[in-house]
Design a protein around this motif. Structure first.
Motif, PDB file in Angstrom:
ATOM      1  N   VAL A 162       0.852  -1.268  -0.044  1.00 13.80           N
ATOM      2  CA  VAL A 162       0.050  -0.064  -0.053  1.00 13.80           C
ATOM      3  C   VAL A 162       0.785   1.341   0.028  1.00 13.80           C
ATOM      4  CG1 VAL A 162      -2.125  -0.979   1.055  1.00 13.80           C
ATOM      5  CG2 VAL A 162       0.129  -0.204   2.517  1.00 13.80           C
ATOM      6  N   GLU A 163       0.102   2.242  -0.015  1.00 17.86           N
ATOM      7  CA  GLU A 163       1.125   3.812  -0.450  1.00 17.86           C
ATOM      8  C   GLU A 163       1.226   4.109   1.092  1.00 17.86           C
ATOM      9  OE1 GLU A 163       2.941   6.333  -2.773  1.00 17.86           O
ATOM     10  OE2 GLU A 163       1.394   4.931  -3.600  1.00 17.86           O
ATOM     11  N   LYS A 164       0.290   4.146   2.047  1.00 21.23           N
ATOM     12  CA  LYS A 164       0.765   4.913   3.189  1.00 21.23           C
ATOM     13  C   LYS A 164       0.786   3.776   4.473  1.00 21.23           C
ATOM     14  CE  LYS A 164      -2.286   8.682   1.616  1.00 21.23           C
ATOM     15  NZ  LYS A 164      -3.765   9.298   1.717  1.00 21.23           N
ATOM     16  N   GLU A 165       1.674   4.193   5.421  1.00 18.90           N
ATOM     17  CA  GLU A 165       2.053   3.411   6.485  1.00 18.90           C
ATOM     18  C   GLU A 165       0.609   3.236   7.473  1.00 18.90           C
ATOM     19  OE1 GLU A 165       4.887   3.553  10.582  1.00 18.90           O
ATOM     20  OE2 GLU A 165       4.695   5.163   9.382  1.00 18.90           O
ATOM     21  N   ALA A 166      -0.091   4.202   7.432  1.00 13.26           N
ATOM     22  CA  ALA A 166      -1.672   4.122   8.105  1.00 13.26           C
ATOM     23  C   ALA A 166      -2.263   3.147   7.293  1.00 13.26           C
ATOM     24  CB  ALA A 166      -2.148   5.561   7.898  1.00 13.26           C
ATOM     25  N   ASP A 167      -2.380   3.016   6.017  1.00 15.80           N
ATOM     26  CA  ASP A 167      -3.248   1.871   5.414  1.00 15.80           C
ATOM     27  C   ASP A 167      -2.611   0.497   5.679  1.00 15.80           C
ATOM     28  OD1 ASP A 167      -4.505   3.730   4.040  1.00 15.80           O
ATOM     29  OD2 ASP A 167      -3.297   3.806   2.512  1.00 15.80           O
ATOM     30  N   ALA A 168      -1.263   0.305   5.758  1.00  7.94           N
ATOM     31  CA  ALA A 168      -0.670  -0.819   6.210  1.00  7.94           C
ATOM     32  C   ALA A 168      -1.164  -1.099   7.651  1.00  7.94           C
ATOM     33  CB  ALA A 168       0.961  -0.890   6.146  1.00  7.94           C
ATOM     34  N   LYS A 169      -1.181  -0.052   8.755  1.00 10.55           N
ATOM     35  CA  LYS A 169      -1.439  -0.583  10.107  1.00 10.55           C
ATOM     36  C   LYS A 169      -2.999  -0.975  10.262  1.00 10.55           C
ATOM     37  CE  LYS A 169       1.972   2.443  12.159  1.00 10.55           C
ATOM     38  NZ  LYS A 169       1.981   3.708  13.003  1.00 10.55           N
ATOM     39  N   GLU A 170      -3.848  -0.352   9.249  1.00  7.72           N
ATOM     40  CA  GLU A 170      -5.032  -0.617   9.463  1.00  7.72           C
ATOM     41  C   GLU A 170      -5.231  -2.001   8.775  1.00  7.72           C
ATOM     42  OE1 GLU A 170      -9.248   0.676   7.338  1.00  7.72           O
ATOM     43  OE2 GLU A 170      -7.563   1.942   7.257  1.00  7.72           O
ATOM     44  N   ILE A 171      -4.447  -2.629   7.866  1.00  4.47           N
ATOM     45  CA  ILE A 171      -4.550  -4.042   7.331  1.00  4.47           C
ATOM     46  C   ILE A 171      -4.147  -4.834   8.480  1.00  4.47           C
ATOM     47  CG2 ILE A 171      -3.490  -5.630   5.841  1.00  4.47           C
ATOM     48  CD1 ILE A 171      -3.473  -3.124   3.839  1.00  4.47           C
ATOM     49  N   ILE A 172      -3.080  -4.670   9.068  1.00  2.00           N
ATOM     50  CA  ILE A 172      -2.511  -5.516  10.215  1.00  2.00           C
ATOM     51  C   ILE A 172      -3.580  -5.706  11.549  1.00  2.00           C
ATOM     52  CG2 ILE A 172      -0.897  -5.870  11.946  1.00  2.00           C
ATOM     53  CD1 ILE A 172       1.092  -4.238  10.224  1.00  2.00           C
ATOM     54  N   ASP A 173      -4.408  -4.574  11.606  1.00  2.00           N
ATOM     55  CA  ASP A 173      -5.426  -4.648  12.748  1.00  2.00           C
ATOM     56  C   ASP A 173      -6.342  -5.402  12.309  1.00  2.00           C
ATOM     57  OD1 ASP A 173      -6.482  -3.430  15.175  1.00  2.00           O
ATOM     58  OD2 ASP A 173      -8.023  -2.408  13.891  1.00  2.00           O
ATOM     59  N   LYS A 174      -7.040  -5.347  10.988  1.00  2.00           N
ATOM     60  CA  LYS A 174      -7.773  -6.236  10.378  1.00  2.00           C
ATOM     61  C   LYS A 174      -7.520  -7.802  10.609  1.00  2.00           C
ATOM     62  CE  LYS A 174     -10.264  -2.912   7.345  1.00  2.00           C
ATOM     63  NZ  LYS A 174     -10.520  -2.516   6.058  1.00  2.00           N
ATOM     64  N   LEU A 175      -6.270  -7.939   9.878  1.00  2.09           N
ATOM     65  CA  LEU A 175      -5.712  -9.284  10.335  1.00  2.09           C
ATOM     66  C   LEU A 175      -5.805 -10.023  11.776  1.00  2.09           C
ATOM     67  CD1 LEU A 175      -2.526  -9.213   7.963  1.00  2.09           C
ATOM     68  CD2 LEU A 175      -4.748 -10.431   7.305  1.00  2.09           C
ATOM     69  N   SER A 176      -5.372  -9.223  12.722  1.00  2.00           N
ATOM     70  CA  SER A 176      -5.348  -9.482  13.951  1.00  2.00           C
ATOM     71  C   SER A 176      -6.885  -9.925  14.402  1.00  2.00           C
ATOM     72  CB  SER A 176      -4.874  -8.373  14.924  1.00  2.00           C
ATOM     73  OG  SER A 176      -5.759  -7.234  14.932  1.00  2.00           O
ATOM     74  N   LYS A 177      -7.744  -9.086  13.843  1.00  2.00           N
ATOM     75  CA  LYS A 177      -9.311  -9.497  14.092  1.00  2.00           C
ATOM     76  C   LYS A 177      -9.916 -10.597  13.391  1.00  2.00           C
ATOM     77  CE  LYS A 177     -10.406  -4.654  15.494  1.00  2.00           C
ATOM     78  NZ  LYS A 177     -10.734  -3.299  15.033  1.00  2.00           N
ATOM     79  N   GLY A 178      -9.052 -11.213  12.619  1.00  2.00           N
ATOM     80  CA  GLY A 178      -9.254 -12.667  11.960  1.00  2.00           C
ATOM     81  C   GLY A 178      -9.704 -12.251  10.420  1.00  2.00           C
ATOM     82  N   GLU A 179      -9.632 -11.077   9.912  1.00  2.00           N
ATOM     83  CA  GLU A 179      -9.862 -11.130   8.510  1.00  2.00           C
ATOM     84  C   GLU A 179      -8.819 -11.782   7.695  1.00  2.00           C
ATOM     85  OE1 GLU A 179     -11.267  -7.535   6.459  1.00  2.00           O
ATOM     86  OE2 GLU A 179     -11.917  -6.623   8.641  1.00  2.00           O
ATOM     87  N   LYS A 180      -9.418 -12.212   6.478  1.00  2.00           N
ATOM     88  CA  LYS A 180      -8.494 -13.222   5.694  1.00  2.00           C
ATOM     89  C   LYS A 180      -7.403 -12.396   4.831  1.00  2.00           C
ATOM     90  CE  LYS A 180     -10.572 -17.134   6.424  1.00  2.00           C
ATOM     91  NZ  LYS A 180      -9.932 -18.158   7.034  1.00  2.00           N
ATOM     92  N   PHE A 181      -6.340 -12.759   4.993  1.00  2.00           N
ATOM     93  CA  PHE A 181      -5.195 -12.174   4.165  1.00  2.00           C
ATOM     94  C   PHE A 181      -5.258 -11.944   2.662  1.00  2.00           C
ATOM     95  CE2 PHE A 181      -0.798 -11.075   2.526  1.00  2.00           C
ATOM     96  CZ  PHE A 181      -0.215 -10.605   3.363  1.00  2.00           C
TER      97      PHE A 181
END
Length: 264
Positions: free
Chosen positions: A145-164
């Motif tokens: 992704v373009e922004k660090e904030a977007d990457a952090k949001e993805i990591i947060d979603k993964l920790s909540k069980g969303e599929k990679f």
């Protein structure tokens, strides 16, 4: 059927890389005489050598075709001289450039012949490359992704069980996003350093807990699997390795000549 001018030009062009080989036994032998001008057999031999180096077989048919092209070439050359085209400044400049290229190519062939790379040097380079590649291959996924904030949001979603694989659909990497972010098996050296440094620290099935920055953007990485790296045997890679190292030696020699030259 007479050779076309395009075939004629091709035949002439093929003589350039091999002219250094033209002085063979029987240099006075000829294959034809055109208006009193002899076409030496060595010229045919040179083109045959260039053709066989590209995988063609040396056959009577090939030699006949080359002879016919050279006859046509000589006829056209003689007519060009009769018309005075050989005295045209642009033509003379092209002839000199062709002569310089031929001489440079002959120097290249001669230099490589007289500066072989020893087996010990090749084996040392082989071991160096092998060590750099490492003894493991990694199968990873990533989301770019373009922004660090977007990457952090993805990591947060993964920790909540969303599929990679589902989250990978927003990845900037067009080559992997439709495959769930999946990348081919590769050694760490096959990835950019920040990526590989983070990847090799992961356990199988785990993803990075913080975004990883590279020149391409921000990555979220998941490690799928690890396996021993398969490296080809020395004898398999020796020809290409020798070619590469000889070319490196030649380029250094040219650079040294350039450095010593007085250029104004």
């Amino acid at each position: 059927m007479q050779p076309t001018l395009s075939r004629l030009v091709l035949a002439a062009a093929l003589t350039l890389p091999g002219l250094a080989l033209a002085q063979t036994a029987g240099a006075n032998a000829k294959v034809a005489t055109v208006n009193g001008v002899a076409i030496p057999k060595s010229r045919v031999d040179t083109i045959v050598h260039a053709q066989t180096a590209q995988g063609r077989k040396d056959t009577p048919e090939l030699r006949t075709a080359i002879r016919e092209s050279l006859i046509t070439l000589e006829v056209v050359n003689q007519e060009a001289k009769r018309m005075g085209i050989n005295k045209n400044p642009d033509t003379l400049a092209q002839i000199e450039l062709a002569r310089a290229n031929i001489l440079a190519q002959a120097f290249h062939v001669d230099y490589l012949k007289n500066h072989p790379v020893s087996d010990d040097t090749l084996k040392a380079e082989y071991e160096k490359i092998k060590a750099q590649r490492g003894d493991k291959e990694y199968k990873a996924r990533h989301i770019l992704v373009e922004k660090e904030a977007d990457a952090k949001e993805i990591i947060d979603k993964l920790s909540k069980g969303e599929k990679f694989a589902d989250l990978a659909k927003i990845s900037k990497d067009a080559g992997s996003k439709d495959q769930g972010g999946e990348l081919d098996w590769n050694t760490p050296g096959g990835f950019v350093k920040p990526f590989s440094d983070a990847m090799v620290k992961l356990e199988k099935g785990k993803h990075t807990e913080t975004p990883v920055q590279s020149q391409f953007g921000w990555h979220v990485i998941e490690l799928e699997d690890v396996r021993p790296a398969v490296f080809p045997d020395f004898e398999q890679v020796k020809p290409k390795l020798q070619e590469r190292m000889q070319e490196q030696i030649f380029q250094k020699a040219v650079a040294d000549l350039r450095a010593k030259a007085k250029v104004e």
